[in-house]
Design an enzyme around this catalytic site. Sequence first.
Site, short mmCIF file in Angstrom:
data_model
loop_
_atom_site.label_atom_id
_atom_site.label_comp_id
_atom_site.label_asym_id
_atom_site.label_seq_id
_atom_site.Cartn_x
_atom_site.Cartn_y
_atom_site.Cartn_z
N ASP A 1 0.79 -1.25 0.00
CA ASP A 1 0.00 0.00 0.00
C ASP A 1 0.82 1.30 0.00
O ASP A 1 0.48 2.23 0.75
CB ASP A 1 -0.97 0.01 1.21
CG ASP A 1 -1.99 -1.12 1.18
OD1 ASP A 1 -1.96 -1.92 0.24
OD2 ASP A 1 -2.81 -1.19 2.11
N CYS B 1 -2.04 -2.74 7.68
CA CYS B 1 -1.95 -3.67 6.54
C CYS B 1 -0.67 -4.50 6.55
O CYS B 1 -0.69 -5.67 6.17
CB CYS B 1 -2.13 -2.91 5.24
SG CYS B 1 -3.85 -2.34 5.06
N LYS C 1 -7.17 -4.98 -2.88
CA LYS C 1 -7.92 -5.49 -1.73
C LYS C 1 -8.81 -4.41 -1.18
O LYS C 1 -8.55 -3.23 -1.38
CB LYS C 1 -6.94 -5.99 -0.66
CG LYS C 1 -6.02 -4.91 -0.16
CD LYS C 1 -4.95 -5.48 0.76
CE LYS C 1 -4.04 -4.36 1.24
NZ LYS C 1 -4.76 -3.32 2.03
C1 VGL Z 1 -4.66 0.70 5.70
C2 VGL Z 1 -6.23 1.59 7.09
C3 VGL Z 1 -7.20 1.49 6.12
C4 VGL Z 1 -3.23 0.29 5.51
C5 VGL Z 1 -5.61 0.57 4.72
O1 VGL Z 1 -2.78 0.20 4.34
O2 VGL Z 1 -2.54 0.06 6.52
N1 VGL Z 1 -4.97 1.20 6.89
N2 VGL Z 1 -6.87 0.96 4.93
#
Ligand code: VGL
Length: 201
Positions: A12, A155, A110
């Site tokens: 991410d 994540c 995702k």
């Molecule tokens: C994430 C919160 C919401 C992450 C993704 O990538 O850690 N955290 N969505």
Amino acid sequence: MRDATHALIVIDVQNDFCPGGALAVADGDAIIAPINAALAEYPVKVFTQDWHPVGHSSFATSHTGKAPFETTEMPYGTQVLWPDHCEQGSNGAAFHPDLNTTPGDLVIRKGFRPQIDSYSAFFENDRITPTGLEGYLRTRGVTHLTLVGLATDFCVAYSAIDGATLGFDVTVDTTLCRAIDLDGSLQVALDQMKAAGVTLV
Ligand code: VGL
Ligand code: ZN
């Protein structure tokens, strides 16, 4: 270069998790140059991308009376509510422009199901619904995973714990991660990763 059983999983590294983004992680962009350098060491390179439909159930704006960073009860358990982030096709959902995704073998998206969030690269937050990453890695003969990216305590940690539980040898390079750290969530995540057998470096 490591041998063919090693994958680097880059979690991410998207605009919304970097400074100026909707759910910015402090210093999130500081890890990009060293991640680009690390990619050369791994024969298997996977990127994940948080990829939510507009109005996703993990957004506080989808819950009347709720503010970001509060929690709600979902059928699958307690869910932190986030600012709207990583909406499919938006600039916030795009990889940071400095991240070198060109050599990547696989991009796994995702969080695209409206009613369930997905922190982990392996399973959605019900911890049952698979993303397909396990099959991809196993069929390529991968046994060793190194995880880097954002955010350490959500994540990255969920992915690391699921990977270890599935039997992969998992290392998290914490120098190439940054955390949201909500009410001590970083320390909790580090403890849970250690307990799951994840190697932290
Ligand atoms: C994430 C919160 C919401 C992450 C993704 O990538 O850690 N955290 N969505
Ligand atoms: Zn998300």
